[in-house]
Design a protein around this motif. Structure first.
Motif, PDB file in Angstrom:
ATOM      1  N   GLU A  20       1.819 -15.444  -0.751  1.00 28.67           N
ATOM      2  CA  GLU A  20       1.867 -14.119  -0.141  1.00 28.67           C
ATOM      3  C   GLU A  20       3.233 -13.479  -0.318  1.00 28.67           C
ATOM      4  O   GLU A  20       3.336 -12.289  -0.627  1.00 28.67           O
ATOM      5  N   VAL A  21       4.291 -14.254  -0.124  1.00 25.68           N
ATOM      6  CA  VAL A  21       5.645 -13.698  -0.194  1.00 25.68           C
ATOM      7  C   VAL A  21       6.039 -13.349  -1.623  1.00 25.68           C
ATOM      8  O   VAL A  21       6.619 -12.276  -1.874  1.00 25.68           O
ATOM      9  N   TYR A  22       5.701 -14.194  -2.581  1.00 18.26           N
ATOM     10  CA  TYR A  22       6.169 -13.996  -3.949  1.00 18.26           C
ATOM     11  C   TYR A  22       5.084 -13.431  -4.865  1.00 18.26           C
ATOM     12  O   TYR A  22       5.305 -12.426  -5.547  1.00 18.26           O
ATOM     13  N   TYR A  23       3.938 -14.068  -4.893  1.00 13.80           N
ATOM     14  CA  TYR A  23       2.894 -13.672  -5.844  1.00 13.80           C
ATOM     15  C   TYR A  23       2.247 -12.342  -5.464  1.00 13.80           C
ATOM     16  O   TYR A  23       2.226 -11.396  -6.266  1.00 13.80           O
ATOM     17  N   LEU A  24       1.718 -12.249  -4.232  1.00 16.60           N
ATOM     18  CA  LEU A  24       1.051 -11.014  -3.822  1.00 16.60           C
ATOM     19  C   LEU A  24       2.018  -9.839  -3.785  1.00 16.60           C
ATOM     20  O   LEU A  24       1.671  -8.725  -4.178  1.00 16.60           O
ATOM     21  N   THR A  25       3.243 -10.088  -3.323  1.00 19.69           N
ATOM     22  CA  THR A  25       4.240  -9.013  -3.282  1.00 19.69           C
ATOM     23  C   THR A  25       4.526  -8.470  -4.676  1.00 19.69           C
ATOM     24  O   THR A  25       4.542  -7.249  -4.898  1.00 19.69           O
ATOM     25  N   THR A  26       4.731  -9.361  -5.631  1.00 13.34           N
ATOM     26  CA  THR A  26       5.026  -8.939  -7.004  1.00 13.34           C
ATOM     27  C   THR A  26       3.846  -8.225  -7.645  1.00 13.34           C
ATOM     28  O   THR A  26       4.003  -7.154  -8.250  1.00 13.34           O
ATOM     29  N   LEU A  71      -4.564   2.468  -3.872  1.00 16.95           N
ATOM     30  CA  LEU A  71      -3.172   2.162  -4.204  1.00 16.95           C
ATOM     31  C   LEU A  71      -2.218   2.604  -3.106  1.00 16.95           C
ATOM     32  O   LEU A  71      -1.162   1.985  -2.918  1.00 16.95           O
ATOM     33  N   CYS A  72      -2.575   3.649  -2.373  1.00 17.48           N
ATOM     34  CA  CYS A  72      -1.697   4.146  -1.314  1.00 17.48           C
ATOM     35  C   CYS A  72      -1.595   3.175  -0.139  1.00 17.48           C
ATOM     36  O   CYS A  72      -0.693   3.312   0.699  1.00 17.48           O
ATOM     37  N   THR A  73      -2.492   2.205  -0.051  1.00 17.64           N
ATOM     38  CA  THR A  73      -2.412   1.208   1.020  1.00 17.64           C
ATOM     39  C   THR A  73      -1.529   0.020   0.632  1.00 17.64           C
ATOM     40  O   THR A  73      -1.200  -0.805   1.488  1.00 17.64           O
ATOM     41  N   LEU A  74      -1.155  -0.074  -0.633  1.00 19.08           N
ATOM     42  CA  LEU A  74      -0.414  -1.244  -1.096  1.00 19.08           C
ATOM     43  C   LEU A  74       1.040  -1.319  -0.622  1.00 19.08           C
ATOM     44  O   LEU A  74       1.531  -2.422  -0.352  1.00 19.08           O
ATOM     45  N   PRO A  75       1.790  -0.200  -0.536  1.00 20.01           N
ATOM     46  CA  PRO A  75       3.192  -0.332  -0.107  1.00 20.01           C
ATOM     47  C   PRO A  75       3.358  -1.037   1.233  1.00 20.01           C
ATOM     48  O   PRO A  75       4.270  -1.858   1.390  1.00 20.01           O
ATOM     49  N   SER A  76       2.489  -0.720   2.200  1.00 18.20           N
ATOM     50  CA  SER A  76       2.590  -1.383   3.500  1.00 18.20           C
ATOM     51  C   SER A  76       2.327  -2.871   3.377  1.00 18.20           C
ATOM     52  O   SER A  76       3.012  -3.696   4.012  1.00 18.20           O
ATOM     53  N   LEU A  77       1.343  -3.233   2.536  1.00 13.31           N
ATOM     54  CA  LEU A  77       1.065  -4.654   2.335  1.00 13.31           C
ATOM     55  C   LEU A  77       2.240  -5.359   1.667  1.00 13.31           C
ATOM     56  O   LEU A  77       2.581  -6.487   2.025  1.00 13.31           O
ATOM     57  N   VAL A  78       2.846  -4.696   0.692  1.00 11.01           N
ATOM     58  CA  VAL A  78       3.991  -5.291  -0.010  1.00 11.01           C
ATOM     59  C   VAL A  78       5.140  -5.548   0.954  1.00 11.01           C
ATOM     60  O   VAL A  78       5.769  -6.622   0.945  1.00 11.01           O
ATOM     61  N   ILE A  79       5.412  -4.556   1.814  1.00 12.57           N
ATOM     62  CA  ILE A  79       6.502  -4.716   2.787  1.00 12.57           C
ATOM     63  C   ILE A  79       6.207  -5.855   3.750  1.00 12.57           C
ATOM     64  O   ILE A  79       7.070  -6.699   4.041  1.00 12.57           O
ATOM     65  N   ASN A  80       4.976  -5.899   4.240  1.00 15.95           N
ATOM     66  CA  ASN A  80       4.609  -6.936   5.202  1.00 15.95           C
ATOM     67  C   ASN A  80       4.648  -8.331   4.582  1.00 15.95           C
ATOM     68  O   ASN A  80       5.158  -9.280   5.171  1.00 15.95           O
ATOM     69  N   TYR A  81       4.084  -8.446   3.357  1.00 14.14           N
ATOM     70  CA  TYR A  81       4.074  -9.753   2.694  1.00 14.14           C
ATOM     71  C   TYR A  81       5.477 -10.212   2.344  1.00 14.14           C
ATOM     72  O   TYR A  81       5.822 -11.389   2.493  1.00 14.14           O
ATOM     73  N   SER A  82       6.311  -9.297   1.848  1.00 15.61           N
ATOM     74  CA  SER A  82       7.662  -9.677   1.425  1.00 15.61           C
ATOM     75  C   SER A  82       8.523 -10.131   2.602  1.00 15.61           C
ATOM     76  O   SER A  82       9.399 -10.985   2.443  1.00 15.61           O
ATOM     77  N   GLN A  83       8.273  -9.565   3.784  1.00 14.69           N
ATOM     78  CA  GLN A  83       9.061  -9.927   4.957  1.00 14.69           C
ATOM     79  C   GLN A  83       8.360 -10.948   5.841  1.00 14.69           C
ATOM     80  O   GLN A  83       8.883 -11.317   6.899  1.00 14.69           O
ATOM     81  N   GLY A  84       7.175 -11.380   5.385  1.00 12.20           N
ATOM     82  CA  GLY A  84       6.442 -12.373   6.168  1.00 12.20           C
ATOM     83  C   GLY A  84       5.910 -11.833   7.471  1.00 12.20           C
ATOM     84  O   GLY A  84       5.716 -12.581   8.439  1.00 12.20           O
ATOM     85  N   TYR A 275      -8.241 -18.535  -4.360  1.00 16.59           N
ATOM     86  CA  TYR A 275      -8.823 -17.264  -3.916  1.00 16.59           C
ATOM     87  C   TYR A 275      -7.738 -16.195  -3.818  1.00 16.59           C
ATOM     88  O   TYR A 275      -7.941 -15.047  -4.250  1.00 16.59           O
ATOM     89  N   ILE A 276      -6.580 -16.558  -3.271  1.00 17.09           N
ATOM     90  CA  ILE A 276      -5.475 -15.605  -3.177  1.00 17.09           C
ATOM     91  C   ILE A 276      -5.036 -15.147  -4.564  1.00 17.09           C
ATOM     92  O   ILE A 276      -4.773 -13.963  -4.798  1.00 17.09           O
ATOM     93  N   ILE A 277      -4.980 -16.078  -5.510  1.00 16.24           N
ATOM     94  CA  ILE A 277      -4.579 -15.728  -6.882  1.00 16.24           C
ATOM     95  C   ILE A 277      -5.558 -14.747  -7.514  1.00 16.24           C
ATOM     96  O   ILE A 277      -5.170 -13.840  -8.262  1.00 16.24           O
ATOM     97  N   SER A 278      -6.839 -14.893  -7.222  1.00 20.93           N
ATOM     98  CA  SER A 278      -7.862 -14.047  -7.850  1.00 20.93           C
ATOM     99  C   SER A 278      -7.890 -12.630  -7.300  1.00 20.93           C
ATOM    100  O   SER A 278      -8.377 -11.711  -7.971  1.00 20.93           O
TER     101      SER A 278
END
Length: 321
Positions: A20-26, A71-84, A275-278
């Protein structure tokens, strides 16, 4: 053996936080940047550059709107995943899961109707067929939105706010939510109705277009008449490569929850990580879709580039004056 294998330090084996922190964020960050840029250019190009809209343009524009909304929902997910940070907002959780799946299944439906449109334009080059009318395309697009929404309404009942180690609620993904038995039945239904049936129609019209062009070999030698076949071929390959791993692993993930209890099981951890990778792989179609507008659109690329060149020279002339 993996099943039933127990380890003392399960924290070391939990790949989910790292993914979540590295793969999903990237992946999500890259998809947002590339997808947002591509789909924004497409939407602006259709609004400001294309005057004579045809049925094909309506479907592609609707597809771009669907991609951009997701795509507009992704920035919030990126911020949340990157900061745990766990997503605790129920409204955001439900809207994100809704837009994600609407985009997932509306995308393949719009591509299916594009394949039907490309076949009909070969059969009726003068656009006499009612399905080739612009108003019909608008009606079909609205029906796709309504159909996918109705199809996904049960999904919202499965999404729940789980508890973390600190007993705080957080947003869980669909495959990890709800009753596993009922969720698996619904997931299989979505797999068949939302993915397999549209794919079957894509393959069907690929076959029809191939037969049509083969029967008229020598009559349609122009590459523009071969373009529909290339379009459907690329579309079919894209959805098979991107969607198949996701749907397989989603169903396996839900099924595994029925047989393995708790998180301290090696098999369950491996399934969850796969599943997360897919997931971002399946959603990357929103980045690839803009290529269809530039490579396969009816003079869209030429119109957009021509508009850009004229705008550049207008600005250049104004600046030099």
């Amino acid at each position: 053996e993996l099943q039933g294998l127990k380890f003392e330090n399960w924290e070391a084996l939990q790949c989910k936080p790292s993914l979540e922190v590295y793969y999903l964020t990237t992946m999500y960050a890259a998809e947002f940047i590339l997808g947002f840029l591509g789909n924004t250019v497409v939407i602006c190009g259709y609004i400001f550059c294309v005057r004579d809209w045809k049925s094909f343009n309506v479907y592609l524009f609707s597809l771009a709107v669907s991609d951009l909304a997701f795509l507009c929902t992704l920035p919030s997910l990126v911020i949340n995943y990157s900061q745990g940070i766990k997503v605790t907002d129920t409204d955001f959780c439900l809207s994100n899961r809704y837009l994600l799946h609407v985009n997932l299944y509306s995308s393949i439906l719009f591509h299916t109707w594009i394949s039907i449109d490309r076949y009909l334009i070969l059969k009726h080059p003068l656009r006499q067929h009612i399905l080739l009318k612009r108003n019909t395309a608008v009606f079909v697009s609205l029906c796709i939105w309504v159909f996918v929404t109705l199809q996904l309404l049960p999904l919202l009942t499965f999404i729940d706010m789980g508890l973390d180690d600190n007993n705080q609620t957080h947003c869980k993904d669909y495959a990890s939510s709800g009753d596993a038995s009922n969720s698996l039945i619904y997931s299989l239904f979505l797999t068949v109705s939302g993915y397999m049936l549209p794919m079957a129609f894509l393959c069907c019209f690929y076959y029809k277009i191939a037969r049509f062009l083969k029967a008229r070999n020598g009559v349609f030698e122009n590459s523009s008449f071969q373009r529909p076949l290339k379009l459907i071929t690329i579309t079919g390959i894209m959805f098979f490569v991107l969607y198949t791993p996701y749907h397989i692993m989603r169903n396996v993930r839900i099924s595994s929850r029925r047989h393995y209890q708790g998180d301290a099981d090696c098999t369950l951890i491996i399934i969850n990580c796969l599943y997360i990778i897919s997931r971002p792989i399946a959603f990357s179609h929103s980045v690839i879709n803009p290529l269809f507008y530039f490579l396969m659109g009816d003079h869209f690329r030429e119109t957009l580039l021509g508009k850009a060149v004229r705008s550049y020279f207008s600005v250049f002339t104004f600046a030099t004056c």
